[in-house]
Enzyme design. Structure first.
Site, PDB file in Angstrom:
ATOM      1  N   THR A  12     -19.788-109.601 -98.804  1.00 32.76           N
ATOM      2  CA  THR A  12     -19.325-110.352 -97.650  1.00 32.76           C
ATOM      3  C   THR A  12     -20.496-110.570 -96.712  1.00 32.76           C
ATOM      4  OG1 THR A  12     -17.581-110.546 -96.001  1.00 32.76           O
ATOM      5  CG2 THR A  12     -18.423-108.319 -96.389  1.00 32.76           C
ATOM      6  N   ASP A  72     -13.648-117.178-103.761  1.00 29.26           N
ATOM      7  CA  ASP A  72     -13.077-117.633-102.486  1.00 29.26           C
ATOM      8  C   ASP A  72     -12.388-118.996-102.622  1.00 29.26           C
ATOM      9  OD1 ASP A  72     -13.849-115.437-100.960  1.00 29.26           O
ATOM     10  OD2 ASP A  72     -15.785-116.323-100.435  1.00 29.26           O
ATOM     11  N   LYS A  92     -23.706-113.037 -99.015  1.00 27.94           N
ATOM     12  CA  LYS A  92     -23.194-113.906-100.083  1.00 27.94           C
ATOM     13  C   LYS A  92     -24.237-114.870-100.675  1.00 27.94           C
ATOM     14  CE  LYS A  92     -18.336-113.935 -98.753  1.00 27.94           C
ATOM     15  NZ  LYS A  92     -17.153-114.757 -98.510  1.00 27.94           N
ATOM     16  N   SER A 100     -10.107-104.837 -97.935  1.00 31.12           N
ATOM     17  CA  SER A 100     -10.254-104.837 -99.390  1.00 31.12           C
ATOM     18  C   SER A 100     -10.112-103.454-100.030  1.00 31.12           C
ATOM     19  CB  SER A 100     -11.583-105.481 -99.794  1.00 31.12           C
ATOM     20  OG  SER A 100     -11.553-106.848 -99.470  1.00 31.12           O
TER      21      SER A 100
END
Ligand code: ATR
Length: 289
Positions: free
Chosen positions: A67, A107, A71, A22
């Protein structure tokens, strides 16, 4: 607290985060659009998550991604939860709106966008088989349940987790188009694929270094199927190779990674994300490994 320079900070909170692509993907995208933003990865052990989230506020970060393992744990620390994140029960993106932290989940939508753009699949009235019942499966199953499918089969090694996900999915579906939701073992999943239009592997089976492993017998794959594999290292898994051989359309895991990031990018910057550039950046990085 006022920021002393103009760089807008974003980042990733996870544990671990060292393998994340990322930072590379977002920083390329920021630079490409000439935005004075920066994305950094932070390894935050679970007991320090509350302080880290307070830090987002105190340091004036525009937002962050979350992550594993944060979450779900982050939810009580936020001021507001977007509808999708609430239905999925997990947050992967925080947006800081003048001190109010809002939780989103990109997501599921990221997966769906990538799937439909890359394969042209028509979900309405179809049947999907999902392998796995972890975090990624949650977002995907809830999103697919709201996309007009008539049947969703969830297959997981640990049955209890699949049962729990099935109830979440059922509750999140859009009435009156509620799909039938079934739970089976990984072994039973093979026979469910025969009349399915979509097969999604959300387990880590086939991931480097176990690149010859496949989550189900390849004989069950067929030409009417779209096969998604969330594993992106290797770029083409044994499952995707076998799917191609069977004449199925394939959807590699890089797509979801890029699209979930692109949606977060849009929330933070208000700008359209440079998808193609982000895709190429991630693809080239993975290819060079
Ligand atoms: P993610 O956020 O990537 O979904 P996760 O929440 O840890 O990660 O979920 C991993 C999923 O892969 C789970 O469904 C897990 O099955 P269990 O619920 O039984 O643990 C599945 N998984 C991982 N390794 C597996 C293996 N070797 N065989 C079968 N399933 C596996």
């Amino acid at each position: 607290m006022e920021r002393e320079n103009n760089t807008v900070m974003t980042g990733l909170l996870g544990y671990p985060v060292s393998h994340s692509l990322s930072p590379l993907m977002h920083n390329y995208a920021f630079r490409h659009l000439g935005l004075a933003y920066h994305y950094a990865a932070f390894a935050v052990p679970p007991h320090l998550l509350p302080s880290a989230v307070e830090g987002i506020r105190a340091l004036g970060f525009r937002g962050c991604n979350l992550t594993i393992p944060h979450k779900v744990a982050v939810i009580p620390l936020l001021d507001e939860l977007d509808e999708e994140a609430r239905l999925i029960g997990a947050v992967n993106t925080i947006v800081n709106e003048k001190g109010a932290l809002i939780g989103y989940n990109t997501d599921g939508k990221g997966y769906l966008r990538s799937l439909t753009e890359e394969t042209g699949i028509l979900l309405s009235g179809g049947k999907a088989v999902i392998l796995g019942a972890g975090g990624a499966a949650r977002a995907i199953a809830v999103t697919l349940a709201r996309s007009g499918l008539k049947e969703i089969v969830i297959a997981n090694r640990t049955r209890d987790k699949a049962e729990e996900l099935a109830s979440t999915v059922f509750a999140a579906a859009l009435k009156p188009a509620v799909p039938a939701v079934r739970v089976v073992s990984l072994e039973q999943a093979a026979e469910k694929v025969a009349d399915a239009g979509l097969l999604v592997n959300t387990t880590s089976i086939g991931m480097t270094p176990h690149t010859e492993d496949c989550p189900l017998p390849t004989e069950v794959l067929h030409a009417e199927l779209v096969v998604s594999d969330l594993v992106y290292a290797p770029l083409e898994t044994a499952l995707l190779r076998a799917a191609k051989k069977a004449g199925a359309r394939t959807h590699p895991g890089v797509g979801m990674l890029v699209h979930q990031g692109a949606l977060a990018f849009q929330y933070w910057t208000g700008r359209e994300a440079p998808l193609k550039l982000m895709y190429e950046t991630v693809w080239n990085e993975l290819k060079s490994k």
